[in-house]
Write a protein that holds these residues in place. Structure first.
Motif, mmCIF file in Angstrom:
data_model
loop_
_atom_site.group_PDB
_atom_site.id
_atom_site.type_symbol
_atom_site.label_atom_id
_atom_site.label_comp_id
_atom_site.label_asym_id
_atom_site.label_seq_id
_atom_site.Cartn_x
_atom_site.Cartn_y
_atom_site.Cartn_z
ATOM 1 N N VAL A 482 0.841 -1.206 0.000
ATOM 2 C CA VAL A 482 0.000 0.000 0.000
ATOM 3 C C VAL A 482 0.872 1.250 0.000
ATOM 4 N N ASN A 483 1.933 1.239 0.778
ATOM 5 C CA ASN A 483 2.834 2.393 0.828
ATOM 6 C C ASN A 483 3.470 2.653 -0.540
ATOM 7 N N ALA A 484 3.867 1.579 -1.221
ATOM 8 C CA ALA A 484 4.444 1.735 -2.565
ATOM 9 C C ALA A 484 3.405 2.269 -3.536
ATOM 10 N N ALA A 485 2.172 1.811 -3.419
ATOM 11 C CA ALA A 485 1.104 2.287 -4.298
ATOM 12 C C ALA A 485 0.809 3.769 -4.040
ATOM 13 N N ARG A 486 0.880 4.189 -2.795
ATOM 14 C CA ARG A 486 0.663 5.610 -2.488
ATOM 15 C C ARG A 486 1.747 6.460 -3.149
ATOM 16 N N LYS A 487 2.995 6.005 -3.037
ATOM 17 C CA LYS A 487 4.095 6.758 -3.654
ATOM 18 C C LYS A 487 3.931 6.830 -5.167
ATOM 19 N N ALA A 488 3.373 5.767 -5.758
ATOM 20 C CA ALA A 488 3.170 5.745 -7.206
ATOM 21 C C ALA A 488 1.869 6.421 -7.616
ATOM 22 N N GLN A 489 1.135 6.982 -6.640
ATOM 23 C CA GLN A 489 -0.129 7.691 -6.886
ATOM 24 C C GLN A 489 -1.155 6.818 -7.602
ATOM 25 N N ILE A 490 -1.200 5.543 -7.207
ATOM 26 C CA ILE A 490 -2.182 4.626 -7.780
ATOM 27 C C ILE A 490 -3.112 4.076 -6.699
ATOM 28 N N HIS A 491 -2.839 4.424 -5.420
ATOM 29 C CA HIS A 491 -3.628 3.876 -4.319
ATOM 30 C C HIS A 491 -5.097 4.263 -4.428
ATOM 31 N N ASP A 492 -5.375 5.511 -4.723
ATOM 32 C CA ASP A 492 -6.771 5.951 -4.796
ATOM 33 C C ASP A 492 -7.517 5.236 -5.913
ATOM 34 N N ILE A 494 -6.877 2.249 -7.007
ATOM 35 C CA ILE A 494 -7.064 0.857 -6.607
ATOM 36 C C ILE A 494 -8.229 0.733 -5.629
ATOM 37 N N THR A 495 -8.281 1.603 -4.653
ATOM 38 C CA THR A 495 -9.360 1.521 -3.665
ATOM 39 C C THR A 495 -10.707 1.864 -4.284
ATOM 40 N N GLY A 496 -10.700 2.496 -5.453
ATOM 41 C CA GLY A 496 -11.951 2.793 -6.144
ATOM 42 C C GLY A 496 -12.555 1.582 -6.838
ATOM 43 N N PHE A 497 -11.749 0.523 -7.022
ATOM 44 C CA PHE A 497 -12.283 -0.704 -7.617
ATOM 45 C C PHE A 497 -13.089 -1.473 -6.572
ATOM 46 N N PRO A 498 -14.124 -2.215 -6.998
ATOM 47 C CA PRO A 498 -14.947 -2.970 -6.020
ATOM 48 C C PRO A 498 -14.119 -3.938 -5.173
ATOM 49 N N ASP A 499 -13.099 -4.575 -5.779
ATOM 50 C CA ASP A 499 -12.291 -5.552 -5.046
ATOM 51 C C ASP A 499 -10.973 -4.976 -4.566
ATOM 52 N N GLY A 500 -10.776 -3.663 -4.738
ATOM 53 C CA GLY A 500 -9.574 -3.022 -4.235
ATOM 54 C C GLY A 500 -8.301 -3.685 -4.749
ATOM 55 N N TYR A 501 -7.386 -3.987 -3.831
ATOM 56 C CA TYR A 501 -6.109 -4.583 -4.206
ATOM 57 C C TYR A 501 -6.253 -6.017 -4.701
ATOM 58 N N ARG A 502 -7.416 -6.613 -4.493
ATOM 59 C CA ARG A 502 -7.646 -7.973 -4.976
ATOM 60 C C ARG A 502 -8.298 -7.990 -6.360
ATOM 61 N N THR A 503 -8.331 -6.846 -7.008
ATOM 62 C CA THR A 503 -8.864 -6.766 -8.365
ATOM 63 C C THR A 503 -7.935 -7.504 -9.331
ATOM 64 N N VAL A 504 -8.507 -8.414 -10.114
ATOM 65 C CA VAL A 504 -7.721 -9.139 -11.118
ATOM 66 C C VAL A 504 -7.568 -8.240 -12.348
ATOM 67 N N VAL A 505 -6.339 -8.060 -12.800
ATOM 68 C CA VAL A 505 -6.059 -7.063 -13.841
ATOM 69 C C VAL A 505 -6.320 -7.593 -15.243
ATOM 70 N N GLY A 506 -6.566 -8.905 -15.404
ATOM 71 C CA GLY A 506 -6.764 -9.469 -16.736
ATOM 72 C C GLY A 506 -5.433 -9.779 -17.399
ATOM 73 N N GLU A 507 -5.519 -10.435 -18.547
ATOM 74 C CA GLU A 507 -4.300 -10.805 -19.257
ATOM 75 C C GLU A 507 -3.539 -9.557 -19.689
ATOM 76 N N ARG A 508 -2.264 -9.489 -19.271
ATOM 77 C CA ARG A 508 -1.390 -8.352 -19.556
ATOM 78 C C ARG A 508 -1.952 -7.049 -19.003
ATOM 79 N N GLY A 509 -2.872 -7.126 -18.025
ATOM 80 C CA GLY A 509 -3.394 -5.924 -17.378
ATOM 81 C C GLY A 509 -4.436 -5.185 -18.166
ATOM 82 N N THR A 510 -5.161 -5.882 -19.047
ATOM 83 C CA THR A 510 -6.107 -5.210 -19.937
ATOM 84 C C THR A 510 -7.293 -4.581 -19.205
ATOM 85 N N GLN A 511 -7.531 -4.951 -17.928
ATOM 86 C CA GLN A 511 -8.642 -4.360 -17.188
ATOM 87 C C GLN A 511 -8.284 -2.982 -16.619
#
Length: 613
Positions: A482-492, A494-511
């Motif tokens: 979470v700390n690394a995600a905050r530094k990368a400005q992606i934490h907000d 991620i938490t906006g997704f229904p599954d948060g950090y457990r969101t599956v990104v899809g093949e090669r991250g297409t989601q």
């Protein structure tokens, strides 16, 4: 097409497939077979148990046809004649029909129970062998240098890793137990046949050279045909993988028919190779069955005359005939084994090629206690072809904690320079050092642990965001992620997704959006916290607003790290202490007046650092 044309094509096809192959690329020697036996060592006791059970089952099946002799000679005809002392003793015990039936029931129960035991231990041995082989192969291939994977297509590599292993596994699971059982059955049966009639046994043995001749004619031809089939199948896998991977490009260019034609053209070559292979196997089977038929005819002729002359009892001859009738297909299968094994031999040879390739040594290099981050190129020459070097006499020095941008036209060698630092390739001349140590002397895995890479061609695995960030440091806690995600400005985000950090990104991250994927990659770099950072066109696919967000994140990431920034974006160049340009294979430093304009007023200069190389 006329009948004459069909006949001519058939004759030409037969002549073509029967032509002796010019080379024997897939020939396996004893050393090759010994190499593949190493994967059976951890499970050798399981193999011994399977072999013992197989021997008992084969011995029990060998005894069964003798019951016909005892039934005819001892029960129906009321005699006690036998072909040897051992059979005479058994004949005395089995002179009663009830005793014979009871013995057959006991033998059947024993054979059935032992066959179940044999199947269990054989399955354990088969799966254990396949596990050991494929695990060792994957570990070995993953040790190959990056240059191998960059020079081969993914589909081709996958075919080598999966298809060949599956064929070898199928052979171990199906043909190897069968040939061992047949070999034992042939051995036991020959012993019984010698007891029943040595003369008839010699007649049977006289046909063995014919089987060997058939094998000698067809083995090399089938092996060569199988090798062609495997290679062409690998090309089909390669083409299909490429089409699927590039489906967006295929669709946008309406090239479905074109790509289908390309795959079908390659597939047609596979079909042709399979037909040739099938016909070669059919020819060899035809000659083996012919040999078996001649052997049966000879046995009936010689044995019939023996009975008529009084040299054999009716029971002996009938038992011998039953043995030969059941024995002949077994012999046929036994001698067909070298031919049937050719696909497996071809796959084993192809796997042997992979195992013979040298990978990067694991733990086979210097591991310094600490990293300062000084990188130096001295007279480095490298090219993908000898005649066209990408870098020629390249010299540069990057000091610890310095941010150096690398610019140049497309194809000038920027990414090549990055790959050389990561030891994806080795320089053909000159040296590259880290803190004064030649990269070639360092442990390559240790070296890459000291480098964080954020690339335009980033890769996210088909798993959760949490696991994708953790990939750079598997032992990291959730709080660190979470700390690394905050530094990368992606934490907000991620938490906006229904599954948060457990969101599956899809093949090669297409989601995720391109910017989100890029910031996940930057979060990886924050989490890894390596002393050396390489940014290879990290914002090339981003819009200006997202690029500005990424730039602010990168400004934090490059602090106190030796950083190499490959980019043409003026806004990113403002992060650099110096800018190096690659032109004509040479590396030179650009002066301030040569820099592209950007939104910031100037570059960042660190105290005590000069602009000289």
């Amino acid at each position: 097409m006329s009948i004459a044309d069909c006949c001519r094509r058939t004759v030409a096809f037969t002549r073509d497939i029967m032509r002796q192959p010019a080379t024997a690329r897939s020939d396996l020697g004893f050393s090759d077979l010994a190499f593949f036996l190493r994967f059976a060592r951890p499970i050798r006791m399981v193999g011994v148990l399977a072999l013992a059970a197989t021997a008992l089952v084969s011995a029990a099946k060998t005894v069964l046809p003798l019951s016909i002799k005892f039934f005819i000679d001892n029960i129906l005809l009321g005699g006690t004649e036998a072909s040897g002392a051992a059979l005479a003793g058994a004949g005395g015990l089995l002179s009663s029909l009830d005793t014979l039936i009871a013995a057959l029931l006991a033998l059947g129960l024993f054979t059935g129970g032992m066959d179940l035991v044999r199947n269990y231990w054989t399955a354990r041995f088969r799966e254990g062998y396949a596990f050991n082989l494929q695990t060792a192969l994957v570990e070995h291939v993953l040790s190959f240098p990056l240059s191998y994977f960059k020079s081969q297509q993914t589909g081709y590599i996958m075919s080598r890793l999966s298809d060949d292993v599956q064929i070898l596994q199928y052979t171990v699971s199906q043909y190897l137990p069968l040939i061992i059982a047949n070999a034992l059955y042939v051995t036991f049966t020959l012993a019984v046949l010698c007891i029943l009639s040595l003369r008839l046994t010699l007649v049977v043995a006289a046909f063995i050279p014919l089987y060997l001749l058939v094998n000698a004619v067809f083995i090399r031809r089938i092996r060569a045909a199988t090798h062609r089939e495997r290679e062409r199948q690998a090309h089909v896998s390669r083409d299909i993988q490429e089409v699927i991977s590039g489906i967006d490009t295929v669709k946008t260019h309406a090239a479905e028919d074109r790509e289908a034609h390309r795959v079908s053209t390659t597939l047609a070559k596979v079909v042709d190779a399979r037909i040739r292979n099938t016909m070669l196997s059919a020819f060899s089977e035809y000659f083996r069955i012919g040999t078996m038929s001649l052997m049966l005819i000879a046995v009936f002729w010689v044995g019939g005359n023996e009975v008529l002359a009084g040299g054999m009892t009716v029971g002996d001859f009938v038992a011998f005939a039953v043995y030969v009738v059941t024995f002949a297909p077994t012999v046929n299968t036994f001698f067909a084994f070298p031919v049937v094994m050719q696909p497996a031999a071809t796959s084993a040879a192809r796997l042997g090629e992979l195992f013979s390739m040298h990978g990067e040594p694991a733990g086979g290099g210097v591991v310094p206690a600490a990293v300062q981050g000084r990188i130096e190129f001295s007279g480095v020459r490298f090219g993908y072809t000898e005649s066209e070097p990408v870098l020629a006499d390249a010299n540069l020095v990057i000091r610890p904690g310095e941010v150096v941008a690398v610019v140049g036209r497309t194809g000038a060698g920027k990414t090549t320079l990055v790959n050389l630092i990561l030891r994806g390739f080795s320089p053909q001349e000159g040296t590259i050092t880290l803190d004064g140590r030649d990269l070639a002397a360092l442990d390559p895995r240790w070296l890459r642990r000291q480098v964080s890479l954020v690339s335009q061609d980033l890769f996210l695995f088909h798993t959760t965001i949490e696991e994708n960030i953790r990939y750079s440091r598997p032992g990291a806690t959730f709080e660190e992620i979470v700390n690394a995600a905050r530094k990368a400005q992606i934490h907000d985000d991620i938490t906006g997704f229904p599954d948060g950090y457990r969101t599956v990104v899809g093949e090669r991250g297409t989601q995720l959006s391109v910017g989100q994927r890029q910031r996940v990659a930057i979060a990886r770099a924050f989490l890894k916290d390596a002393p050396i950072l390489i940014l290879d066109e990290p914002t090339s696919a981003l819009d200006m607003q997202t690029e500005e967000q990424i730039r602010r994140t990168l400004r934090l990431l490059v602090r106190n790290r030796t950083t190499i920034l490959v980019s043409h974006r003026p806004s990113l160049l403002t992060l650099a202490d110096r800018v190096l340009a690659i032109e004509g294979g040479q590396v030179r430093e650009q002066q301030g007046t040569d820099l592209p304009p950007g939104p910031d007023t100037g570059r960042i200069h660190r105290p005590g650092q000069s602009a000289a190389t």
